[in-house]
Design an enzyme around this catalytic site. Structure first.
Site, short mmCIF file in Angstrom:
data_model
loop_
_atom_site.label_atom_id
_atom_site.label_comp_id
_atom_site.label_asym_id
_atom_site.label_seq_id
_atom_site.Cartn_x
_atom_site.Cartn_y
_atom_site.Cartn_z
N GLY A 1 -27.88 -37.74 -4.79
CA GLY A 1 -27.02 -36.38 -4.29
C GLY A 1 -27.06 -36.51 -2.68
N CYS B 1 -5.36 -31.30 -29.17
CA CYS B 1 -4.43 -32.29 -28.70
C CYS B 1 -3.19 -32.59 -29.64
CB CYS B 1 -5.11 -33.70 -28.51
SG CYS B 1 -3.79 -34.80 -27.94
N CYS C 1 -3.15 -36.35 -31.08
CA CYS C 1 -4.32 -36.97 -31.67
C CYS C 1 -5.28 -35.82 -32.41
CB CYS C 1 -5.14 -37.80 -30.71
SG CYS C 1 -6.55 -37.07 -29.82
N CYS D 1 -4.18 -35.14 -24.62
CA CYS D 1 -5.83 -35.39 -23.94
C CYS D 1 -5.29 -36.08 -22.60
CB CYS D 1 -6.30 -36.60 -24.88
SG CYS D 1 -7.03 -36.19 -26.34
N CYS E 1 -7.28 -40.97 -26.51
CA CYS E 1 -6.11 -40.62 -27.29
C CYS E 1 -5.44 -41.51 -28.17
CB CYS E 1 -4.99 -39.67 -26.33
SG CYS E 1 -3.98 -38.63 -27.30
#
Lengths: 227, 256, 286
Positions: free
Chosen positions: C29, C237, C240, C262, C268
């Protein structure tokens, strides 16, 4: 309670060629608990100066200024502040307050400053204001807008709110009507009765005769004409 | 009683020029001390040395910390000193915009110190922010407004609220009433006086305005050319000044 | 291919970048400064990510680039082509086959594995920037762990919008130490930041690299009474039928018809290949 030993006071005016003006020398006095002493002398003789030296407002040049065992002439600022809070009261001729603070709070403030219960402080303040004939409708207002006489009575109420063991009174009865004058004198009598040592300036001869046990002429402490 | 702050021989030099030198004093809990002097007298330098914004060239600034008792803040680690700056110390700047985040709402400004010490409850933070707005006499409807929309006096009061929200024990103030209208100054002084009393704060106030110290300060220190020339009880120093410079300062004030 | 050194950058530069990456991994970080090079693309187009990818790729790697989840946008295509030309590595659109994935603003839906490295393009690495513009001060705040200001930003969100409205680049605390900007990924992706793969972040214009090693604790900042929520459009979605993927909203016509698909095109496509269907898949719209 209040004892001065060979106190002198002078002003050095650094910006006027360093002129030294002696205003007091060899001042000694003692005030016992329950005693009221009047300072006398002509105007300019140094009555107010002596009061201010006792209060720590003026710095003594030499000598000891003992109030309740503390030498005000040598004490640290915080010791003097504690003394003023708990031991030494001062009723001046003029009220000096912060704007916007209600009269009742102004009077109760010395009690609150020593940690008194708020309700007890408020009750005592209300009692004093009532005795000094300040109409109750004014209590929630700031005294800055009051007449001169009213301001002075608020000032007296504030000065007597806390039972100081030592008190300084500067013209407490000046410009009061007969009834309020009597009230102030009885407040002084009550303070004496509970054992307060009082030093005062009274131009009002009648008042002086009524409450004061003896007089001290400050002209005795005025430096010789040679100065 | 242990002094809250013990200052011993503080010195700050700018090359050969003296910022301030030989300054020592003790400040006890609940005491308010004023530092007066003209521009360039070293009073702001001294305040910044005391508050940890400047590193003094010599001397100690010993603070009575809650956890470890008296500690020299000059030599303490920076994280500790900055933590003090967010918790037990507060600093009120002359210009509110130096002490506020101008792009953050009033509530966020007040809440920052709370969040900095770990408060993580939005509702409680907001409630305290609103409570403090009330205490500094700002309408709580303004809690989501940015300080840019506030008047100078309101900004200064917001800065005070932002500083006092964590209940500090020592407040440094640098000309807190400078640049404000006289009527706004009076209100601010009155407010400060009330808060100082109510919270039992100790404070060090730098100003060139003698009326400010008369109203707020118990004690007074007069500075000239980096030196303390006189110190004592406020009313005594103002009514019976001993040093030539103080006499000049007092006599220079216009009477109204 | 021979006109360029492998992966465009010279070896000294790649070594310099690798040192920054290793330091970043050692201090999760923490923003490590590095000497960002001029790349043959404008700032804001992923120069930081490209440099990190260049320093990370080996000739055996398989490289994938996604932009907002899609493999076929201009940005993704040109970066993929760039490394095809300069490194000659294999490229793929399938998440599972890639060993190094460079991404802009998304984490793939498919769970990444310990064999993979994901490289994020970062526009502004400093999460404290918007409230404290002084770099000297923000660095000090990081070093002293003074992160109250980060919550001030979230406080402002709630006070102005009634909820934490920060929906992307949502700040996180890494390994209980540094507060980090996870790049402008949707906050839906934040929980995925605790993963098996190595995560590297490159900011070219700002000259910063930072990293999250595998299995590192990553916590999204929040308030007790306004907890973090990984939100997405409340919709499956349309192609899909996936219920748990991050969706893009597509306006279909002037009548206000819209569809949700998606954002991860590879996810997808592979679902549709497995026979999953959504509301609009019969229409063959896409």
């Amino acid at each position: 309670m209040i004892e001065l030993k060979d106190v002198s006071k002078s002003f050095t005016l650094h910006n006027q060629g360093g002129a030294v003006i002696p205003v007091m020398t060899g001042a000694s006095l003692q005030v016992a608990p329950g005693e009221c002493v009047a300072l006398t002398g002509a105007s300019g003789a140094g009555k107010s100066t002596l009061m201010r030296v006792i209060y720590g407002n003026y710095l003594a040049a030499s000598g000891q200024v003992l109030v309740g065992g503390l030498d005000v002439a040598q004490a640290e600022p915080r010791e003097i502040l504690a003394l003023r809070r708990e031991t030494l009261g001062y009723v001046s001729q003029f009220l000096r307050v912060v704007p916007r603070v209600p009269t009742l709070d102004v009077v109760a403030e010395p009690l609150l400053a020593i940690g008194c219960d708020r309700q007890v402080a408020m009750d005592k303040a209300a009692g004093l204001l009532a005795r000094l004939n300040i109409p109750e409708r004014l209590w929630s207002l700031s005294p800055t807008t009051f007449s001169g006489g009213e301001q002075q009575r608020v000032n007296i109420a504030r000065g007597f709110a806390h039972d100081y063991p030592a008190m300084l009174l500067d013209e407490p009865t000046a410009s009061l009507d007969a009834q309020n004058r009597e009230t102030v004198l009885s407040l002084i009598e009550e303070a004496k009765a509970r054992g307060a040592a009082i030093v005062g300036i009274f131009h009002d001869v009648g008042a002086r005769d009524q409450v004061c046990d003896r007089e001290i002429n400050v002209s005795d402490f005025t430096p010789g004409v040679a100065a | 009683m242990t002094p809250l702050l013990q200052v011993k021989g503080i010195q700050k030099l700018y090359g050969a020029r003296i910022g301030c030198t030989g300054v020592s004093f003790d400040l006890y809990p609940g005491e308010v001390m004023g530092i007066v002097g003209e521009s360039g007298s070293g009073k702001s330098t001294l305040l910044n040395c005391l508050a940890g914004h400047l590193v003094p060239d010599g001397g100690q600034v010993i603070f009575d910390t809650r956890s470890d008792g008296p500690v020299d803040t000059v030599t303490m680690s920076e994280p500790e000193r900055r933590m003090l700056g967010r918790t037990d110390w507060a600093f009120v700047h002359q210009h509110a915009r130096d002490g506020l985040r101008m792009s953050v709402s009033a509530g966020g400004n007040i809440g920052e110190r709370l969040m900095a010490v770990g408060d993580r409850h939005y509702g409680q933070i907001r409630d305290r922010a609103i409570d403090w707005l009330g205490r500094v006499e700002i309408d709580d409807a303004r809690v989501d407004d940015r300080p840019t929309a506030f008047s100078g006096g309101m900004q200064q009061r917001l800065q005070i609220a932002r500083n006092l929200v964590t209940g500090p024990r020592l407040v440094f103030m640098d000309e807190p009433t400078g640049g404000l209208d006289v009527s706004v100054q009076a209100r601010l002084l009155d407010l400060l006086r009330g808060l100082v009393r109510e919270m039992g704060l100790s404070a060090i106030i730098v100003t060139h305005d003698l009326a400010v110290v008369r109203l707020l300060a118990d004690r007074l220190m007069v500075m000239k050319d980096g030196h303390v020339v006189e110190a004592g009880l406020t009313d005594q120093v103002l009514d019976d000044p001993q040093h030539a410079y103080t006499q000049l300062l007092v006599s220079s004030v216009l009477q109204v | 291919m021979n006109e360029y050194n492998f992966a465009y950058l010279d070896e000294q530069t790649k070594r310099m970048i690798r040192r920054a990456i290793l330091k970043g991994l050692a201090v999760p970080g923490y923003q490590v400064p590095f000497a960002s090079r001029e790349m043959p693309m404008p700032y804001g187009w992923g120069t930081g990510g490209v440099q990190v990818s260049a320093a990370t790729l080996t000739p055996d790697d398989t490289f994938k680039v996604i932009d907002q989840g899609a493999d076929d946008t201009t940005n993704a295509v040109s970066i993929r082509k760039f490394f095809e030309n300069t490194a000659g590595v294999e490229t793929t659109e399938e998440t599972e086959k890639a060993t190094v994935i460079q991404t802009r603003h998304r984490i793939p839906e498919a769970k990444l594995t310990g064999d993979q490295i994901i490289v994020y393009q970062v526009p502004i690495p400093e999460p404290l920037r918007f409230l404290e513009p002084r770099e000297t001060e923000t660095r000090k705040m990081h070093s002293l762990e003074e992160y109250g200001l980060m919550h001030v930003k979230l406080y402002e969100d709630i006070s102005q919008h009634g909820a934490i409205s920060t929906s992307y680049a949502y700040p996180v605390k890494v390994s209980e130490r540094y507060v980090m900007d996870p790049s402008p990924i949707p906050k839906f992706d934040n929980p995925k930041l605790e993963m098996d793969a190595i995560q590297l972040f490159g900011a070219g214009r700002e000259q910063r690299i930072y990293a999250v090693p595998p299995h590192t604790k990553v916590v999204s900042l929040d308030f007790e009474d306004y907890p973090f929520e990984a939100t997405k459009a409340d919709h499956p979605c349309d192609l899909c039928g996936a219920e748990d993927s991050y969706l893009d909203e597509v306006i279909m016509d002037d009548a206000g018809n819209r569809m949700f698909v998606c954002s991860d095109t590879d996810f997808c496509r592979s679902r549709r290949a497995q026979g999953h269907e959504g509301r609009l898949s019969k229409e063959g719209a896409v």
